[in-house]
Every structure is written in structure tokens, then in C-alpha cells.
Design an enzyme around this catalytic site. Structure first.
Site, PDB file in Angstrom:
ATOM      1  CD  GLU A  63      -1.776  -2.383   1.592  1.00  0.00           C
ATOM      2  OE1 GLU A  63      -0.584  -2.655   1.839  1.00  0.00           O
ATOM      3  OE2 GLU A  63      -2.700  -3.203   1.734  1.00  0.00           O
ATOM      4  CG  PHE A 125      -9.588 -10.073  10.981  1.00  0.00           C
ATOM      5  CD1 PHE A 125      -8.314 -10.464  11.400  1.00  0.00           C
ATOM      6  CD2 PHE A 125      -9.865 -10.079   9.630  1.00  0.00           C
ATOM      7  CE1 PHE A 125      -7.362 -10.858  10.488  1.00  0.00           C
ATOM      8  CE2 PHE A 125      -8.909 -10.481   8.701  1.00  0.00           C
ATOM      9  CZ  PHE A 125      -7.660 -10.870   9.136  1.00  0.00           C
ATOM     10  CD  GLN A 126      -7.257  -7.626   7.295  1.00  0.00           C
ATOM     11  OE1 GLN A 126      -8.166  -7.334   6.533  1.00  0.00           O
ATOM     12  NE2 GLN A 126      -6.108  -8.138   6.872  1.00  0.00           N
ATOM     13  CE  LYS A 175     -17.173  -6.768   3.459  1.00  0.00           C
ATOM     14  NZ  LYS A 175     -16.530  -8.057   3.730  1.00  0.00           N
ATOM     15  CG  MET A 493      22.973  12.159   2.825  1.00  0.00           C
ATOM     16  SD  MET A 493      24.132  13.233   1.954  1.00  0.00           S
ATOM     17  CE  MET A 493      23.116  13.875   0.637  1.00  0.00           C
TER      18      MET A 493
END
Lengths: 597, 181
Positions: A63, A125-126, A175, A493
Site C-alpha cells: 500500500e 479483525f483488521q 463495510k 548520504m
């Protein structure tokens, strides 16, 4: 109900929340959306599956890559970048990208799925507190708990993302709201009750600014990403104003391309790795005209010695950028395009600069600084110098329709110094947040928006491994991006700072166990090219340009090269060091100072 | 000062005078709006000395937040600008500089005592125009309104008598004269 019917007459039409998302995105002119499916966004993916090719979904591999790709898309087009991810880990993985977009003021709308409303707060969940987590890393965010609010929220999200100082906006949709049915409404002119960014600058102040500019003896334009964000018109007006006034101009990393690098008035980038002439001009100027930049700490260096003899005009659309780090004499709140328009008009109406002799002297001084050739480096016949690699890349691609993205580190600074931009929207780099791993997914987004252009990610071998999985995305969608890795086998760097400031103790900065990038490219069904000889570089770059597939170019460069000029930490612009003077920094560093890092 | 530093960042600016300011903020009364304001203060390292919030215009769903904060003049200006940047915020008024304003606080002060202490508590309450809103054989609860320093003085006087606890609303403020914010 078919989506086709919905498209014909969507006003007040009943549809599910998921269908509304598709409808709203299409109405907002979105053609591409970057995302990754999951449980809490399945209804939206179902609606995507059933829609009639109005939206193309790009399946990323992580993502974070989705947001960076949307950023690259947005920055190279000026449009809003769009992201769709699931709840929980989908949302948390997007956080780095959202923060990056916030720091660089990139318009993004990120739609996140959420667990059903009755489970919110239940450790489902999630589940994660997406609006809580993203509140400090977005311009604004929404949790939609009522289907009736969804169309308005979606349209408002686009308005907030692209207006004023642009930024990322998250719309979190549970949802059950995606399944719920409601009436969809088309976007209207949005007059938000409270949020109304000021576009027009105060005319009296702009007049005062023009007066100050007329009488300036050592003026300097200092411009930034605000010009790019304001749109192509701002760049045109800036060019006109610089031409009319004849003043020198420098820019931040974010503003490269707003003014053509080939112009004689261009002093190059300023700041920590800016040119000698740009930084000295900043230090010695008597009038600084800052347009769309924000006096970032990479620019100012030591604040109490920053441009000590100057009066400062600051044009910015965001009032909170003004007087944040540096107190200015004349603040002008407004959009760059609007303010520049007024400035050009007012300058034309007057009789020009009054201090012609002083201006000539100022230019003479600048030419002396320029003559130091601060970007000079010593080339070698057997090792590719990273600067040389960028120079050759520039020379061999400059006549093409080319877009450059970068990762973060030495290669990014060398790209900024040695790749010259003539146009805005051609340079995509993570400026504010400094996100390693930005460039590869950003290139995916840029290539999607410009299918026929040459899109090159100038990368480091360490950065590029952070989001390497997006090669798979590039291959899937036949996006022929070129990953040009300056492989010095170090986090360059970090290594440079350790060499200069930490006694050469290279703690964890060596890139151990590197993959064979050629084989890695081949494993992704892309093309791998390796080059480690200066004499073969041009041919190898030409070969890369000729390949119509994604390419990973492993350019093996001098591992010990440092990026100069450099303003040593805590120093002023006039204390910058050049490549040949690298040793002298040892004298500037004390053991006591090291605890401050 | 900054010479010899190896920090990646410029040195901290020299300390300037700290001022206290009272800000009135008109916001959309929507979920999370207070979290946005508080998150801004904690995220950017600003101070909150007092904060009150309540919906004041029910039809428009507008809430008024009063914040007492401290900082250098530059930081105070930043706070105002950063607040104004938040999407659900309509207006920010600095009551400390926007002309004469009235600032008040309400406190409920519980005092325990017997005999002479009760008489003394009542006498002081009278002098401060505090009202008795609960009384028992061994205790009083006083309600007092006024500027913060008046409440501080009253609480300080109650301490030796038998102060049990104090509940304060924090500062609310309004400008004098006919104009609204």
C-alpha cells in the site's frame, strides 16, 4: 441496476455506497486508481469489477507503493492522485505515503475500508483507528458512518485535497456503508462553511512588494514547490517576472523546473547541497523574494546567520508557513499564480528598477561566485563517478519527453544538481519527508499518466530495495520505467555524514548482501543492464532508453564519492564547503558537537 | 553556539519572552474536531494551560473552544495560523490582542471544617461573592466565578481552613462591546 444506466442519470439515483465511490471518482475525473484489495473493501472492488471501464485500477504490491504511485501521478499531471486500500494493515501501510504527500503538499484522495460500524472500537479483525492514525498525516480525514453523507464527503474530499495548499485526504468507509443504499448526488460547486483558502493576495501589499523590488540593489528570487503546485501558469508568470526584472533566481529541491535551468539568470538549487552562487546570493542579498517556498531547515542552515542583510517578501497560500522559521518583512497570503499575475502587471506599469548600477555590480559578484564551478568533480578513467553518470544520463535524454523521479540520499542531490529541468512537473522527489523507496512506485504512477514518455527513477541501491516489489506492478501494466541505480554499495548520504562527522565509523551503512540487480530484473521479467566502466556508459544508457520494457540499470559507481557543495551542520550559507576543500570540515567538527546529532 | 555542531538540524533559537494568550476558536461540532485541535498542540509542542469547549450555536452545529496558551510571540502567531488551517475551524480570535475582552472561570470549591473554620470560610466566601451550593454539618461547597487569579486567591485562602478539592471549568472569554466574533 447497471452502472451504465447510473452514468446516464446519476442525479438522485439510488445505489450502494460502493457504487457511489465509483460514481463519485468518475464524476471527479479520476481515470486511474492505485490500490490493493482486502476484506473491508471487497464491496468497492466488486463495484469496480462491474463498472464499464471508466476507472482503471492499478494493483500495487504494497500500500505504500499505491500512495507513492498516486503522488507521482499527481505531481506529473497536476491532477488528484487516487488510492484505495483496505482497513487495518492496508491503512497503516499507507501512512508513510500519506505523510510524504502532506510534507510535499501533493493532492491525494485515499479511500480506506473500515470494519462495519457496529464493530468499530471492538478490536475487530483488521480494525485500526484509521482516522485517529491519519489525523496528523492528512490535510483532512473523514469517517463516514451514514450512507446519506457519503456522496457529499467524497466530493468534498477532492475539493479539500486540491484546493488551497494541496494535501492528502482520507475517506474511511465502513463495510456496511459500502453495502447500504442511498441517493447519489453529483458534485456541485462546493462552498465549504469554514474552509475557504485565500487565493488573491492583498493588492496594497503586492504594490509594496513591487516598490521594494524597484529599489533593491541585490535582489534574489527564492522559489519553491508552491509554484509547481499552483499550476503551469505560475511557472509562465515567474519566467515573465524574472525576465522583466532581470533579477537572479534560485529554487528549492521542490521547485526545480518552474524556471528553466538553461537560463542565464538561474543560479541552480540552493540549500544544504545547493550551488556556491545560489547560497552566497542568499547570504548577501538585500531583498529576498520568496514565492511558494517555506524556509525549511535544509534551506536556511543556521537561522541567526540566515541572509543577515536582507529584507524579505514571502508569498505563500498557507499563512502558517509565514513567519514560522524566519521573520519576514512583507508577508503576502495568496496563490502564486494570482500574486505573480499582479506582480507582473504592476511591474510593467512602473518604470523598472531604479538601482541599475547596483544591479550590474550584483550580477558581476554573482558571476564571480559562479566562476568557482562549485559542482566540479574529478573524473576518473576506470571508475564511474556518480555525477558523471547523471550528466551522461541528462545529455543522452534531454531531447526526449523525460520525467525523473528519485529515491532519497546522495543520488537524489546529484540528480538535482546535474539533471537540468526546463519545465515544471518533470521532477518528482520526496523533499519534505525524505522517503527512501519513493522513486520506483512514483515512476509507476508517472508512466501510467504519460505512457509514451521516458520515465527514469534515479535511485540508490539501498533506497530502491525498500519498494522493489513494485517492479512487479510495472511489469504487469507494461510500464517501461527505467530504474537507474547509482550503486555505490553504501547508504551514501549516511556514509558521507559518518565520514565527515563521525570519524569514518561506518555504522551499518554498508549495503551488504546486495542482490544481483540484473538477475533480479530478469526474475521480474524485466530487463537488467549493468555498467561499471565510464567508457561503456553511453552505450549502456542508450541501450536502456531503447528497451520498451521496464529496466533495472545497475550503474556501479565510485563508493567513496561525497556530495558537494555542502553547508556543514549548524553553519551559515557563506560557510559552505566545496569538494576540493573536503578536508577542512575536520577542523569545524568537535567531539562535543556530536552529541547533538 | 552553532559552530562545531554535527547536528543535522539548525540550533534552537535563542529564548524569547513568553506570553500568555487566550484564543477563542469557532469550530464545526463534528466528531474528532477536539482531537484535531489537541493533536495540533501536542504534535507541534505547544502548551495548553486551559481549554473549554461546548456547542454554542445548536442549529449551525458550531462549538466554541477557548484555549489559554503560552509561547513566544512567533509561536503564538504560529498557533493561530495552524489552527486556522484546520478544515473544520471557522475563526480564531486572539482575545488578548483583539481589544478589551472579559475572561471568566467558574470553580466549585469543597471545604471541610467545624466551629470557627466554618465561620471563617463563610466570611471569606462572602467577601469573594462565592455562593454556598451545598452545605453539611462538616462541609461546604462554594461556587465562585471570576477571573482566574481571583479564583486562585480564594482557593489559597481556603487551603488552611480545610480545602478538600476544587473543580474548575477553565477560562471562557468574550469581547466587550456590541460586536460578535
Amino acid at each position: 441496476m447497471t452502472t451504465k444506466k447510473a452514468a446516464v442519470s446519476a442525479l438522485g439515483r439510488e445505489m450502494t455506497g460502493a457504487e457511489m465511490v465509483i460514481e463519485a471518482l468518475a464524476d471527479q475525473g479520476v481515470e486511474h486508481i492505485f490500490g490493493y484489495p482486502g476484506g473491508a473493501v471487497l464491496p468497492i472492488y466488486d463495484a469496480l469489477f462491474q463498472q464499464s471501464n471508466r476507472l482503471q485500477h492499478i494493483l500495487v504490491r504494497h500500500e505504500q507503493g499505491a500512495v507513492h504511485a498516486a503522488e507521482g501521478y499527481a505531481r506529473s499531471t497536476g491532477k488528484v492522485g487516487c488510492v484505495l486500500v483496505t482497513s487495518g494493515p492496508g491503512a497503516t501501510n499507507a501512512v508513510t505515503g500519506l505523510t510524504d504527500a502532506l510534507c510535499d503538499s501533493i493532492p491525494i484522495v485515499c479511500i480506506t475500508g473500515q470494519v462495519p460500524t457496529h464493530l468499530i472500537g471492538n478490536d475487530a479483525f483488521q480494525e485500526c483507528d484509521t482516522v485517529g492514525i491519519t489525523r496528523p498525516c492528512t490535510k483532512y480525514n473523514y469517517l463516514v458512518k451514514n450512507i446519506a453523507d457519503l456522496p457529499g464527503v467524497l466530493h468534498e474530499a477532492f475539493h479539500v485535497a486540491k484546493s488551497g495548499r494541496p494535501g492528502p485526504v482520507v475517506v474511511d468507509i465502513p463495510k456496511d456503508i459500502q453495502f447500504a443504499k442511498g441517493l447519489y448526488a453529483k458534485p456541485k460547486e462546493i462552498a465549504h462553511k469554514g474552509y475557504q483558502p485565500k487565493l488573491k493576495g492583498d493588492l496594497e501589499r503586492i504594490k509594496a512588494a513591487i516598490e521594494m523590488m524597484r529599489h533593491a540593489k541585490r535582489p534574489l528570487f527564492y522559489t519553491g514547490g508552491g509554484i509547481i503546485n499552483s499550476g503551469p501558469k505560475a511557472s509562465e508568470l515567474l519566467r515573465e517576472l524574472v525576465k522583466l526584472t532581470g533579477f537572479p533566481i534560485t529554487s528549492t529541491l521542490m521547485g526545480l523546473g518552474a524556471f528553466p535551468a538553461s537560463d542565464q539568470r538561474w543560479l541552480g538549487m540552493l540549500g544544504m547541497h545547493g550551488t556556491w552562487e545560489a547560497n552566497w546570493a542568499m547570504h548577501d542579498c538585500d531583498l529576498m523574494i520568496c514565492i511558494g517556498a517555506r524556509f525549511d531547515d535544509r534551506i536556511t542552515g543556521r537561522l541567526d546567520a540566515f541572509a543577515p542583510h536582507s529584507r524579505k517578501i514571502h508569498v505563500d497560500i498557507d499563512p502558517s508557513s509565514i513567519n514560522k522559521n524566519v521573520k519576514v518583512d512583507l508577508p503576502i497570503v495568496g496563490d502564486c499564480t494570482h500574486v505573480l499575475e499582479d506582480m507582473v502587471r504592476l511591474w510593467r506599469a512602473g518604470s523598472g528598477a531604479t538601482e541599475k548600477k547596483a544591479l550590474a555590480d550584483w550580477w558581476q559578484q554573482i558571476e564571480k561566485w559562479r566562476a568557482r564551478k562549485s559542482l566540479a568533480y574529478r573524473n576518473t578513467p576506470d571508475l564511474i563517478k556518480p555525477q558523471y553518470a547523471i550528466q551522461r544520463l541528462y545529455e543522452l535524454t534531454k531531447r526526449r519527453d523525460v520525467y525523473i523521479t528519485t529515491e532519497v540520499g546522495q543520488h537524489q542531490m546529484w540528480a538535482a544538481q546535474f539533471f537540468h529541468f526546463e519545465e515544471p512537473h518533470r521532477w518528482m522527489t520526496s523533499g519534505g519527508l525524505g522517503t527512501m523507496g519513493y522513486g520506483l512506485p512514483a515512476a509507476v504512477g508517472v508512466q501510467l499518466a504519460h505512457p509514451d514518455a521516458l520515465v527514469i527513477d534515479i535511485a540508490g541501491e539501498a533506497s530502491v530495495q525498500m519498494t522493489m516489489q513494485e517492479m512487479s506492478t510495472a511489469v504487469q501494466y507494461r510500464l517501461p520505467i527505467k530504474i537507474f541505480i547509482l550503486n555505490n554499495q553504501y547508504m551514501g548520504m549516511v556514509r558521507q555524514w559518518q565520514e565527515l562527522l563521525h570519524g569514518g565509523r561506518y555504522a551499518e551503512s554498508y549495503s551488504h548482501s546486495l542482490p544481483d540487480f540484473v538477475k533480479l530484473a530478469e526474475a521480474y521479467h524485466a530487463v537488467g543492464i549493468r555498467c561499471d566502466k565510464p567508457g561503456e556508459l553511453d552505450a549502456a544508457i542508450r541501450e536502456m532508453i531503447g528497451v520498451k520494457k521496464p529496466v533495472i540499470f545497475d550503474c556501479v559507481v565510485d563508493p567513496d564519492e561525497n556530495c558537494f557543495p555542502m553547508i556543514p551542520s549548524g553553519r551559515a550559507h557563506n560557510e559552505m564547503i566545496l569538494g576540493d576543500a573536503a578536508e577542512s570540515i575536520d577542523e569545524a567538527v568537535t567531539e562535543a558537537g556530536k552529541v547533538m546529532v | 553556539m552553532a559552530n562545531g555542531s554535527t547536528s543535522h538540524y539548525p540550533a534552537a533559537p535563542a529564548a524569547q519572552g513568553i506570553e500568555s494568550h487566550t484564543l477563542c476558536v469557532l469550530v464545526d461540532n463534528e466528531p474528532g474536531v477536539l482531537a484535531r485541535v489537541i493533536g495540533l498542540f501536542s504534535g507541534r509542542g505547544y502548551n495548553i494551560d486551559s481549554l473549554t469547549v461546548s456547542e454554542t450555536e445548536h442549529e449551525k452545529h458550531l462549538s466554541r473552544i477557548t484555549i489559554v496558551t503560552r509561547g513566544t510571540p512567533m509561536v503564538i502567531e504560529q498557533i493561530k495560523n495552524q489552527l486556522e488551517r484546520l478544515v473544520p475551524i471557522h475563526r480564531v480570535i486572539d482575545m488578548t490582542v483583539s481589544g478589551p475582552a472579559i475572561q471568566r472561570e467558574l470553580a466549585m470549591v469543597k471545604v471541610r471544617g467545624k466551629g470557627d473554620d466554618r465561620v471563617e470560610a463563610l466570611r471569606l466566601a462572602d467577601a469573594f461573592r462565592a455562593r454556598v451550593i451545598d452545605a453539611g454539618p462538616e462541609s461546604f461547597v462554594f461556587e465562585i466565578t471570576g477571573a482566574s487569579d481571583k479564583i486562585e486567591s480564594f482557593v489559597a485562602l481556603m487551603l488552611p481552613i480545610g480545602l478538600v478539592e476544587v473543580s474548575r471549568t477553565g477560562v471562557v472569554a468574550i469581547q466587550r462591546g456590541p460586536e460578535g466574533m
